[in-house]
Every structure is written in structure tokens, then in C-alpha cells.
Design an enzyme around this catalytic site. Structure first.
Site, PDB file in Angstrom:
ATOM      1  N   ALA A  61       0.820  -1.215   0.000  1.00  0.00           N
ATOM      2  CA  ALA A  61       0.000   0.000   0.000  1.00  0.00           C
ATOM      3  C   ALA A  61       0.851   1.262   0.000  1.00  0.00           C
ATOM      4  O   ALA A  61       0.494   2.258  -0.620  1.00  0.00           O
ATOM      5  CB  ALA A  61      -0.922  -0.007   1.216  1.00  0.00           C
ATOM      6  N   GLU A  62       1.979   1.224   0.680  1.00  0.00           N
ATOM      7  CA  GLU A  62       2.803   2.425   0.835  1.00  0.00           C
ATOM      8  C   GLU A  62       3.608   2.751  -0.423  1.00  0.00           C
ATOM      9  O   GLU A  62       3.680   3.906  -0.846  1.00  0.00           O
ATOM     10  CB  GLU A  62       3.767   2.240   2.017  1.00  0.00           C
ATOM     11  CG  GLU A  62       3.102   2.229   3.385  1.00  0.00           C
ATOM     12  CD  GLU A  62       2.656   3.616   3.822  1.00  0.00           C
ATOM     13  OE1 GLU A  62       2.959   4.602   3.133  1.00  0.00           O
ATOM     14  OE2 GLU A  62       1.992   3.696   4.866  1.00  0.00           O
ATOM     15  N   SER A  63       4.242   1.739  -1.010  1.00  0.00           N
ATOM     16  CA  SER A  63       5.188   2.021  -2.101  1.00  0.00           C
ATOM     17  C   SER A  63       5.129   1.039  -3.248  1.00  0.00           C
ATOM     18  O   SER A  63       5.886   1.190  -4.215  1.00  0.00           O
ATOM     19  CB  SER A  63       6.612   2.025  -1.547  1.00  0.00           C
ATOM     20  OG  SER A  63       6.978   0.694  -1.156  1.00  0.00           O
ATOM     21  N   TYR A 148      -6.994   3.833   3.634  1.00  0.00           N
ATOM     22  CA  TYR A 148      -5.720   3.148   3.868  1.00  0.00           C
ATOM     23  C   TYR A 148      -5.938   1.910   4.734  1.00  0.00           C
ATOM     24  O   TYR A 148      -5.421   0.832   4.428  1.00  0.00           O
ATOM     25  CB  TYR A 148      -4.737   4.106   4.536  1.00  0.00           C
ATOM     26  CG  TYR A 148      -3.414   3.498   4.895  1.00  0.00           C
ATOM     27  CD1 TYR A 148      -2.382   3.396   3.956  1.00  0.00           C
ATOM     28  CD2 TYR A 148      -3.158   3.021   6.189  1.00  0.00           C
ATOM     29  CE1 TYR A 148      -1.154   2.843   4.292  1.00  0.00           C
ATOM     30  CE2 TYR A 148      -1.934   2.471   6.531  1.00  0.00           C
ATOM     31  CZ  TYR A 148      -0.934   2.384   5.578  1.00  0.00           C
ATOM     32  OH  TYR A 148       0.273   1.830   5.904  1.00  0.00           O
TER      33      TYR A 148
END
Length: 260
Positions: A61-63, A148
Site C-alpha cells: 500500500a505504501e510504495s 488506507y
């Protein structure tokens, strides 16, 4: 014992190890290895007792598992660590996959502890900060944060695959990332293995048994000697006290005419 066999050990390896430690370094620079992303996630999961699928879901999800990712806000690396947070976690290079994943895992581990294992609150804190979680008494009413939490939870439940890529992993990287026990164990195990290989060339199993037997006998002899010395001291002390008692006893002095 085959002590003279020490002269036949691998001198080249000994010199290599000595050159590292003699220059003020350690085995972290001597033992450089590589590991796949999946192996790093596994190490992080074991080091901080966090589900591996959760760590991978956050990274996705982040990168999308990109080590060089940088957000508009300045978050860096696979787990998107803010510079200040990275420093607090002991991460010296946020673009180093090993350090970054270890640091991010350590952080989510802290959040899980803070919220008694509540993954949703831990993820909300990871995204929006624990202050906002405290301020709103739960997941903050931010669309980004709410999306998120849902996204990462879905990734975690469904499972995600990390890219088939390998990165450098060394004791130095691990120590710098403050992964602590994992890094120390890696270096210590390597040192132990190295010196064990040397000892195997010096000692046979028979020598080892002889050594244990000799060591046990020496210990027993020392204990016996210490016990005998202690008893002698006690006997001398008892004799001296008896002498003093007799010396100042009126009956003894009268009997011996005061010559004691």
C-alpha cells in the site's frame, strides 16, 4: 591434546578476520550477503513478532515495494518512513530495503502494542499518527486514512506477493536499523561458526572428552583445597579462642600459678 595442530589452521582466514577486527571493524563488513524481499519480510516478522502478511500489505500500500519511493510529504522507501521517524527507529538509510523494512516493522509493532493488538488502530496510527488516533478516539475521519486501513486490511487478508528481487544484507545494515537481536545473532553465529571450524582442526572429540574430564578434576581439587583451608582456619580460630578463654580463666591461672 593436539596443540601443535594450531599451526596447521587456515592462516589466510585468520588474517582476513584479524584485518577486519584489527582496523576497528567487525564481522558485519566481512560477512556480506543478499536476501530476497520475501526473506527480509520473514526476518522482520520474526524479529518483531508481527504477521508477515501485515508487513507485506503495508509495503504494498505504501510504495508497491519500491525501495526508491519518495512521497510528496517526504516519506521514504518501501515502508515510507518519514525522516524523523526513521531516525527515532535507528534507520540510517531509508532507501536501504533491509533497514527500511526492519524500521517500518518495528514501528507497526510499537503501534500494535500501544493499541493492544488492534490492527485497524495500529494502521490508522501508521498512516495519520497516534496523536490523531488519540484526538478522535479511534480511526480519524480522514478519507485517506480510512481508505488506507481498508486497503491494507484487504491486502493482508488476501495476501500479496513481493517482487522477486534481492538486496544486500549485512550485519552492519542490521545494526544500523536497530533490528537489534537479529543482527547481533547473525554476526555472533558467524563468529561462532568460524571459530568452531578452527577448534575442530585443533581438537578431536577424544581430546574434548579428556579436556572435560581434566577440567572437572581440577575444579573438584580446587574446591577440596578451599574446603580444607576453610576448615584449618576454623580450627585455628577455635583453638585461639579456647586458649584465650583458658588464659584468662581464674581457675587456670590459680592452677598454673599465673604462668599462662
Amino acid at each position: 591434546m593436539i596443540v601443535n595442530k594450531i599451526q596447521n589452521t587456515d592462516a589466510a582466514n585468520m588474517q582476513a578476520a584479524a584485518s577486519v577486527t584489527g582496523q576497528g571493524g567487525d564481522f558485519s563488513s566481512y560477512l556480506q550477503t543478499t536476501a530476497s524481499l520475501d526473506e527480509i519480510f520473514e526476518q522482520a516478522a520474526q524479529a518483531y513478532n508481527v504477521p508477515k502478511n501485515l508487513i507485506k500489505a503495508i509495503a504494498k500500500a505504501e510504495s508497491d515495494f519500491r525501495p526508491d519511493a519518495t512521497s510528496k510529504a517526504g516519506a521514504q522507501g518501501i515502508m515510507q518512513l518519514m525522516p524523523a521517524t526513521a531516525r527515532e527507529l535507528g534507520v540510517t538509510d531509508s532507501y536501504d530495503p533491509y533497514q527500511n523494512i526492519m524500521g517500518g516493522t518495528k514501528y507497526i509493532s510499537q503501534m500494535l502494542q500501544k493499541y493492544d493488538g488492534d490492527i485497524s488502530l495500529a494502521l490508522a496510527a501508521y498512516n495519520a499518527g497516534s496523536n490523531n488516533v488519540a484526538k478522535y478516539g479511534g480511526i480519524p475521519p480522514f478519507k485517506e486514512t480510512q481508505n488506507y486501513v481498508v486497503k491494507v486490511t484487504q491486502y493482508m487478508n488476501e495476501g500479496v506477493s513481493a517482487p522477486n528481487a534481492s538486496y544486500a544484507v549485512s550485519g552492519g545494515n542490521a545494526a544500523a536499523s536497530n533490528s537489534g537481536n537479529l543482527a547481533a545473532a547473525t554476526v555472533e553465529e558467524a563468529e561462532e561458526s568460524y571459530y568452531e571450524s578452527i577448534l575442530e582442526q585443533i581438537f578431536s572429540y577424544e581430546d574434548y572428552l579428556k579436556f572435560i574430564d581434566l577440567y572437572t578434576k581440577i575444579q573438584e581439587a580446587q574446591q577440596k583445597q578451599e574446603e580444607e583451608e576453610r576448615q584449618q582456619q576454623e580450627e585455628q580460630s577455635d583453638s585461639y579462642r579456647a586458649y584465650q578463654d583458658m588464659k584468662f580463666s581464674p581457675a587456670a591461672m590459680s592452677l598454673l600459678g599465673g604462668r599462662i
